[in-house]
Design a protein around this motif. Sequence first.
Motif, PDB file in Angstrom:
ATOM      1  N   GLU A 112       0.826  -1.206   0.000  1.00 35.61           N
ATOM      2  CA  GLU A 112       0.000   0.000   0.000  1.00 35.61           C
ATOM      3  C   GLU A 112       0.862   1.258   0.000  1.00 35.61           C
ATOM      4  O   GLU A 112       0.560   2.245  -0.687  1.00 35.61           O
ATOM      5  N   SER A 113       1.948   1.244   0.747  1.00 31.07           N
ATOM      6  CA  SER A 113       2.844   2.403   0.735  1.00 31.07           C
ATOM      7  C   SER A 113       3.579   2.498  -0.601  1.00 31.07           C
ATOM      8  O   SER A 113       3.840   3.601  -1.106  1.00 31.07           O
ATOM      9  N   ILE A 123       5.604  -2.267  -8.882  1.00 25.89           N
ATOM     10  CA  ILE A 123       5.241  -3.631  -9.277  1.00 25.89           C
ATOM     11  C   ILE A 123       5.071  -4.457  -8.008  1.00 25.89           C
ATOM     12  O   ILE A 123       5.928  -4.424  -7.121  1.00 25.89           O
ATOM     13  N   ALA A 124       3.959  -5.191  -7.909  1.00 25.14           N
ATOM     14  CA  ALA A 124       3.722  -6.082  -6.773  1.00 25.14           C
ATOM     15  C   ALA A 124       3.754  -7.524  -7.255  1.00 25.14           C
ATOM     16  O   ALA A 124       3.135  -7.860  -8.271  1.00 25.14           O
ATOM     17  N   ASP A 133      -2.849 -11.977   3.053  1.00 25.32           N
ATOM     18  CA  ASP A 133      -1.959 -10.828   3.082  1.00 25.32           C
ATOM     19  C   ASP A 133      -1.397 -10.583   1.681  1.00 25.32           C
ATOM     20  O   ASP A 133      -0.991 -11.516   0.992  1.00 25.32           O
ATOM     21  N   GLY A 134      -1.355  -9.329   1.274  1.00 24.69           N
ATOM     22  CA  GLY A 134      -0.874  -8.961  -0.045  1.00 24.69           C
ATOM     23  C   GLY A 134      -1.986  -8.644  -1.017  1.00 24.69           C
ATOM     24  O   GLY A 134      -1.775  -7.908  -1.987  1.00 24.69           O
ATOM     25  N   SER A 135      -3.186  -9.172  -0.782  1.00 24.30           N
ATOM     26  CA  SER A 135      -4.276  -8.971  -1.744  1.00 24.30           C
ATOM     27  C   SER A 135      -4.760  -7.524  -1.748  1.00 24.30           C
ATOM     28  O   SER A 135      -4.985  -6.943  -2.828  1.00 24.30           O
ATOM     29  N   ASP A 136      -4.938  -6.916  -0.581  1.00 28.69           N
ATOM     30  CA  ASP A 136      -5.356  -5.511  -0.527  1.00 28.69           C
ATOM     31  C   ASP A 136      -4.271  -4.600  -1.096  1.00 28.69           C
ATOM     32  O   ASP A 136      -4.552  -3.648  -1.828  1.00 28.69           O
ATOM     33  N   GLY A 137      -3.021  -4.888  -0.747  1.00 25.96           N
ATOM     34  CA  GLY A 137      -1.915  -4.062  -1.225  1.00 25.96           C
ATOM     35  C   GLY A 137      -1.719  -4.181  -2.723  1.00 25.96           C
ATOM     36  O   GLY A 137      -1.437  -3.190  -3.406  1.00 25.96           O
TER      37      GLY A 137
END
Length: 211
Positions: A112-113, A123-124, A133-137
């Motif tokens: 998110e940051s 790039i994620a 964890d990681g899905s929202d970001g």
Amino acid sequence: MSQQDFRIVGVGASAGGQDALKSFFSQIPADVNAAFVVVTHLFRDFKSALPSIISRFTSLTVSRVENRTRLQPGNVYVMPEDVLMKIDSGVLMLVPRPDNNHVNNSIDVFFESLAEDQRSNAIAVVLSGMGSDGSDGALAVFKAGGDVLVQDPGSTKFNSMPIATILKDHPDFILPPAELGAKLTKMISLKPSDPRRSPSFQQEGRINLNS
């Protein structure tokens, strides 16, 4: 916010992620125009050996993150234990992980940051892991105009994190980790005017979860 003249890649992994990280980074050349930040779920009181493990499988420079680390291309930065990490103007900032942070969301916090700081330059990458964890970001990175790559759930030891991201997001590519590394290298090598999101380029990494 200060976008860099190189891509910044956040790589999130949890259970089963060590093998995925090895395969992923084995495909990244030393001269890639990107910096990589690895965020994993760590026990609070256990010093991670992940920097030395990753360094055996890549020609990139690998280091453990210290507070206020300025990112440089050709480097892999690995988050230490018992902290949360954010990025501000291309600099990694560490804060102690709160005692009430019982469900580890360190990947979401960083992604998110990253989305806020780097926008379309971000790039994620979401690899093997349990939970969501990681899905929202990753969704934040997508909405900011960045790219999202996810490990093919069929190639994971634990597929919850990849599936959660796929269902919530619109990943650019869904591939086994070695193929993700090769695809990412190709993406980064393209000039800004090239159609990174063209249908023909994207289709190479698409899978059907219902197949």
